[in-house]
Motif scaffolding. Sequence first.
Motif, PDB file in Angstrom:
ATOM      1  N   LEU A 117      49.091  34.226  57.989  1.00  0.00           N
ATOM      2  CA  LEU A 117      49.210  35.581  57.452  1.00  0.00           C
ATOM      3  C   LEU A 117      50.436  35.710  56.537  1.00  0.00           C
ATOM      4  N   VAL A 118      51.513  35.038  56.870  1.00  0.00           N
ATOM      5  CA  VAL A 118      52.660  35.035  55.957  1.00  0.00           C
ATOM      6  C   VAL A 118      52.245  34.408  54.629  1.00  0.00           C
ATOM      7  N   GLY A 119      51.471  33.323  54.702  1.00  0.00           N
ATOM      8  CA  GLY A 119      50.943  32.717  53.479  1.00  0.00           C
ATOM      9  C   GLY A 119      49.999  33.642  52.744  1.00  0.00           C
ATOM     10  N   LEU A 120      49.242  34.441  53.494  1.00  0.00           N
ATOM     11  CA  LEU A 120      48.366  35.426  52.865  1.00  0.00           C
ATOM     12  C   LEU A 120      49.175  36.420  52.045  1.00  0.00           C
ATOM     13  N   GLY A 121      50.323  36.837  52.563  1.00  0.00           N
ATOM     14  CA  GLY A 121      51.172  37.750  51.801  1.00  0.00           C
ATOM     15  C   GLY A 121      51.602  37.150  50.482  1.00  0.00           C
ATOM     16  N   ASP A 122      51.950  35.861  50.506  1.00  0.00           N
ATOM     17  CA  ASP A 122      52.338  35.184  49.261  1.00  0.00           C
ATOM     18  C   ASP A 122      51.155  35.090  48.303  1.00  0.00           C
ATOM     19  N   GLU A 123      49.982  34.778  48.837  1.00  0.00           N
ATOM     20  CA  GLU A 123      48.789  34.671  48.000  1.00  0.00           C
ATOM     21  C   GLU A 123      48.418  36.022  47.400  1.00  0.00           C
ATOM     22  N   LEU A 124      48.564  37.080  48.179  1.00  0.00           N
ATOM     23  CA  LEU A 124      48.286  38.420  47.670  1.00  0.00           C
ATOM     24  C   LEU A 124      49.196  38.745  46.492  1.00  0.00           C
ATOM     25  N   SER A 125      50.471  38.462  46.627  1.00  0.00           N
ATOM     26  CA  SER A 125      51.416  38.718  45.529  1.00  0.00           C
ATOM     27  C   SER A 125      51.057  37.899  44.302  1.00  0.00           C
ATOM     28  N   ARG A 126      50.680  36.637  44.517  1.00  0.00           N
ATOM     29  CA  ARG A 126      50.304  35.774  43.393  1.00  0.00           C
ATOM     30  C   ARG A 126      49.100  36.345  42.658  1.00  0.00           C
ATOM     31  N   ARG A 127      48.099  36.758  43.402  1.00  0.00           N
ATOM     32  CA  ARG A 127      46.888  37.293  42.782  1.00  0.00           C
ATOM     33  C   ARG A 127      47.166  38.589  42.029  1.00  0.00           C
ATOM     34  N   LEU A 128      48.019  39.424  42.581  1.00  0.00           N
ATOM     35  CA  LEU A 128      48.316  40.696  41.919  1.00  0.00           C
ATOM     36  C   LEU A 128      49.051  40.504  40.595  1.00  0.00           C
ATOM     37  N   ASP A 129      49.681  39.346  40.424  1.00  0.00           N
ATOM     38  CA  ASP A 129      50.389  39.046  39.175  1.00  0.00           C
ATOM     39  C   ASP A 129      49.501  38.382  38.128  1.00  0.00           C
ATOM     40  N   LEU A 130      48.267  38.031  38.493  1.00  0.00           N
ATOM     41  CA  LEU A 130      47.387  37.342  37.557  1.00  0.00           C
ATOM     42  C   LEU A 130      46.829  38.301  36.510  1.00  0.00           C
ATOM     43  N   PRO A 131      46.626  37.835  35.282  1.00  0.00           N
ATOM     44  CA  PRO A 131      45.892  38.652  34.296  1.00  0.00           C
ATOM     45  C   PRO A 131      44.478  38.920  34.794  1.00  0.00           C
ATOM     46  N   ASP A 132      43.875  40.007  34.341  1.00  0.00           N
ATOM     47  CA  ASP A 132      42.558  40.408  34.830  1.00  0.00           C
ATOM     48  C   ASP A 132      41.507  39.319  34.655  1.00  0.00           C
ATOM     49  N   THR A 133      41.543  38.651  33.504  1.00  0.00           N
ATOM     50  CA  THR A 133      40.528  37.621  33.263  1.00  0.00           C
ATOM     51  C   THR A 133      40.686  36.447  34.224  1.00  0.00           C
ATOM     52  N   GLN A 134      41.918  36.091  34.534  1.00  0.00           N
ATOM     53  CA  GLN A 134      42.156  34.977  35.454  1.00  0.00           C
ATOM     54  C   GLN A 134      41.816  35.388  36.890  1.00  0.00           C
ATOM     55  N   LEU A 135      42.129  36.625  37.249  1.00  0.00           N
ATOM     56  CA  LEU A 135      41.792  37.097  38.593  1.00  0.00           C
ATOM     57  C   LEU A 135      40.279  37.135  38.789  1.00  0.00           C
ATOM     58  N   ALA A 136      39.544  37.554  37.767  1.00  0.00           N
ATOM     59  CA  ALA A 136      38.087  37.636  37.873  1.00  0.00           C
ATOM     60  C   ALA A 136      37.463  36.269  38.128  1.00  0.00           C
ATOM     61  N   ALA A 137      38.146  35.213  37.685  1.00  0.00           N
ATOM     62  CA  ALA A 137      37.632  33.856  37.890  1.00  0.00           C
ATOM     63  C   ALA A 137      38.136  33.233  39.191  1.00  0.00           C
ATOM     64  N   THR A 138      38.956  33.969  39.925  1.00  0.00           N
ATOM     65  CA  THR A 138      39.501  33.481  41.189  1.00  0.00           C
ATOM     66  C   THR A 138      38.554  33.843  42.331  1.00  0.00           C
ATOM     67  N   PRO A 139      38.211  32.900  43.210  1.00  0.00           N
ATOM     68  CA  PRO A 139      37.277  33.224  44.300  1.00  0.00           C
ATOM     69  C   PRO A 139      37.794  34.365  45.167  1.00  0.00           C
ATOM     70  N   ARG A 140      36.870  35.192  45.638  1.00  0.00           N
ATOM     71  CA  ARG A 140      37.249  36.181  46.633  1.00  0.00           C
ATOM     72  C   ARG A 140      37.855  35.462  47.838  1.00  0.00           C
ATOM     73  N   LEU A 141      38.753  36.153  48.508  1.00  0.00           N
ATOM     74  CA  LEU A 141      39.317  35.626  49.740  1.00  0.00           C
ATOM     75  C   LEU A 141      38.943  36.570  50.874  1.00  0.00           C
ATOM     76  N   ILE A 142      38.210  36.056  51.850  1.00  0.00           N
ATOM     77  CA  ILE A 142      37.782  36.825  53.007  1.00  0.00           C
ATOM     78  C   ILE A 142      38.701  36.480  54.179  1.00  0.00           C
ATOM     79  N   VAL A 143      39.360  37.481  54.724  1.00  0.00           N
ATOM     80  CA  VAL A 143      40.199  37.305  55.906  1.00  0.00           C
ATOM     81  C   VAL A 143      39.410  37.832  57.096  1.00  0.00           C
ATOM     82  N   SER A 144      38.954  36.930  57.949  1.00  0.00           N
ATOM     83  CA  SER A 144      38.105  37.274  59.088  1.00  0.00           C
ATOM     84  C   SER A 144      38.928  37.116  60.363  1.00  0.00           C
ATOM     85  N   MET A 145      39.189  38.234  61.039  1.00  0.00           N
ATOM     86  CA  MET A 145      40.129  38.232  62.168  1.00  0.00           C
ATOM     87  C   MET A 145      39.447  38.707  63.436  1.00  0.00           C
TER      88      MET A 145
END
Length: 269
Positions: free
Chosen positions: A110-138
């Motif tokens: 989950l700490v790594g998820l926080g880092d990944e979330l920040s990384r994704r939020l910084d991506l340009p829209d076109t690059q984010l659209a090409a990034t696979p969805r991430l499903i967190v199943s808890m």
Amino acid sequence: MTKTALPTMLSFTDPGLREQIEALPEGTVLIGVSTDGRAVAVDLDAEAPHVLVSTATGGGSTTVLRSLTAQFLHQGAHALVLDPRVSHRWAKDLPAVTHRGNTVGIHDALVGLGDELSRRLDLPDTQLAATPRLIVSMDSTNSTLHQLTRHWETIRDTDDPRTSPAVTALEAALWSGRAARVHVLLDGTPASNVLGAAPHELFGTVILARVTATTWQRLAPLAGPAPTPGKHHGRGHVIQHGEVHETQGIWMTDADVINWLTDPQDPEN
């Protein structure tokens, strides 16, 4: 509305069901079939982008998480499966899946998820659209959050924040997930003082089975009084946009999932 007789089981291997699932657009997966004969689905792009599942013991929450997560994986998503009860053995060796079962592993993931979330939020829209969805199943969210809090109390330094960074990351994913193509599937009844909001504010789809009237009112306050709990395995109530759909969920075994995701072209799987 005309009610129809639902099957006592809706299996992934039933004729035509797999084809129906595979025909759904990316981001949409099937929960099951309602008593009015309609397909009940989750559309991550049209609704609040997370799903809450709450059932009594034996009510099928593990089955729901397995079915939804597998369908998203089939569409090309990646998944983080947090599995303290070790109920999701199917997820351990699949590509595009990170499986964690003990408290330390879940904390670090989950700490790594926080880092990944920040990384994704910084991506340009076109690059984010090409990034696979991430499903967190808890699974077992209530007890897991408790264990994460206790774990943090044992390892944090004096200058560290009081709230577990793992819990903080999960909360951030719930609030900012849509913008980062991160979607959370929770099993449990998380309290608003832990995750910071009422369920109807964060979860566009709430799936309840065999819950008490008190739990129903807390998790689905806009849906009216609680219906009489059913006794059929895999059957529950799906709440979306304040509407309640009695639904027979999809039964998908571990073997179904593994075979489908590792050899999707084989019609026998």
